[in-house]
Design an enzyme around this catalytic site. Sequence first.
Site, PDB file in Angstrom:
ATOM      1  N   ASP A 156       0.848  -1.189   0.000  1.00 22.02           N
ATOM      2  CA  ASP A 156       0.000   0.000   0.000  1.00 22.02           C
ATOM      3  C   ASP A 156       0.883   1.238   0.000  1.00 22.02           C
ATOM      4  O   ASP A 156       1.709   1.415   0.912  1.00 22.02           O
ATOM      5  CB  ASP A 156      -0.903   0.013   1.236  1.00 22.02           C
ATOM      6  CG  ASP A 156      -1.943  -1.106   1.207  1.00 22.02           C
ATOM      7  OD1 ASP A 156      -1.997  -1.820   0.197  1.00 22.02           O
ATOM      8  OD2 ASP A 156      -2.680  -1.254   2.191  1.00 22.02           O
ATOM      9  N   ASP A 183     -15.108  -2.807  -0.471  1.00 19.68           N
ATOM     10  CA  ASP A 183     -14.669  -2.517   0.895  1.00 19.68           C
ATOM     11  C   ASP A 183     -15.900  -2.163   1.710  1.00 19.68           C
ATOM     12  O   ASP A 183     -16.656  -1.253   1.340  1.00 19.68           O
ATOM     13  CB  ASP A 183     -13.678  -1.349   0.899  1.00 19.68           C
ATOM     14  CG  ASP A 183     -12.510  -1.584  -0.057  1.00 19.68           C
ATOM     15  OD1 ASP A 183     -12.087  -2.744  -0.181  1.00 19.68           O
ATOM     16  OD2 ASP A 183     -12.034  -0.613  -0.681  1.00 19.68           O
TER      17      ASP A 183
END
Length: 251
Positions: free
Chosen positions: A8, A129
């Site tokens: 990330d 998500d």
Amino acid sequence: MILIPAVDIKNGRCVRLFQGRMDAETVFSHDPVAQARQWEAEGALRIHIVDLDGAVEQKPRNLELIEKIVSAVGVPVQVGGGIRSMETISHYLSIGVDRVILGTAALRNPELVRAACADWPGRIVVGIDARAGMVAVDGWVETSETTAIELARRFEGAGVAAIIFTDIGRDGTHGGVNLEETKALAEAVSIPVIASGGVSTLKDLEALLPLEAAGVEAVISGRALYEGTLTIAESNALFQSSALAVDAGRS
């Protein structure tokens, strides 16, 4: 089933967030390219990259860095974060990205997902998500009124390669994967599911194994790998032994 390590990227560094909060980051590496190489050296079969800056700003912000990562490793790379157009998808695929992940766009512009699947079969992944079962978008800043299962069902038959399901409440917490919601999503659609959020130790992966029958084909992990509570080698060994056991049972 395979383990996919996460890279990330925020401000050019490898970070992990706590429950998706951009102000609750832990920096694990200042060199994402070297980190991706390390994951490959440790046995990663695929690498998951998220442009966190892009997710918030709604456009790619780390294109050059991601291109360097793709060039530096020999395993397939999947990328998400701020991807909102066919042009961006095309660019990522042209530099060697194997799969492009559409998250916010899947909720707000489902036709983009369908068009991309038509143009690039097997190369488009939908990222869902969820916060308390509801889809969150724009880098998890906004929570919608659409459930994760409802959104997933919209893409049945569209040609989506996989769905990445992340429970935001578990992400970066070492709290274990949300098995109940992951299983419910996998059973609700025929699209393969990749679990994400909350992986801490090998026990979490062992708990996931029964979900393979429901359609869970992989799991993403970040913090656990960075902090050493889980390794790629032991994960690969677990999944390989499980696959051998299944094959032996069939024969």
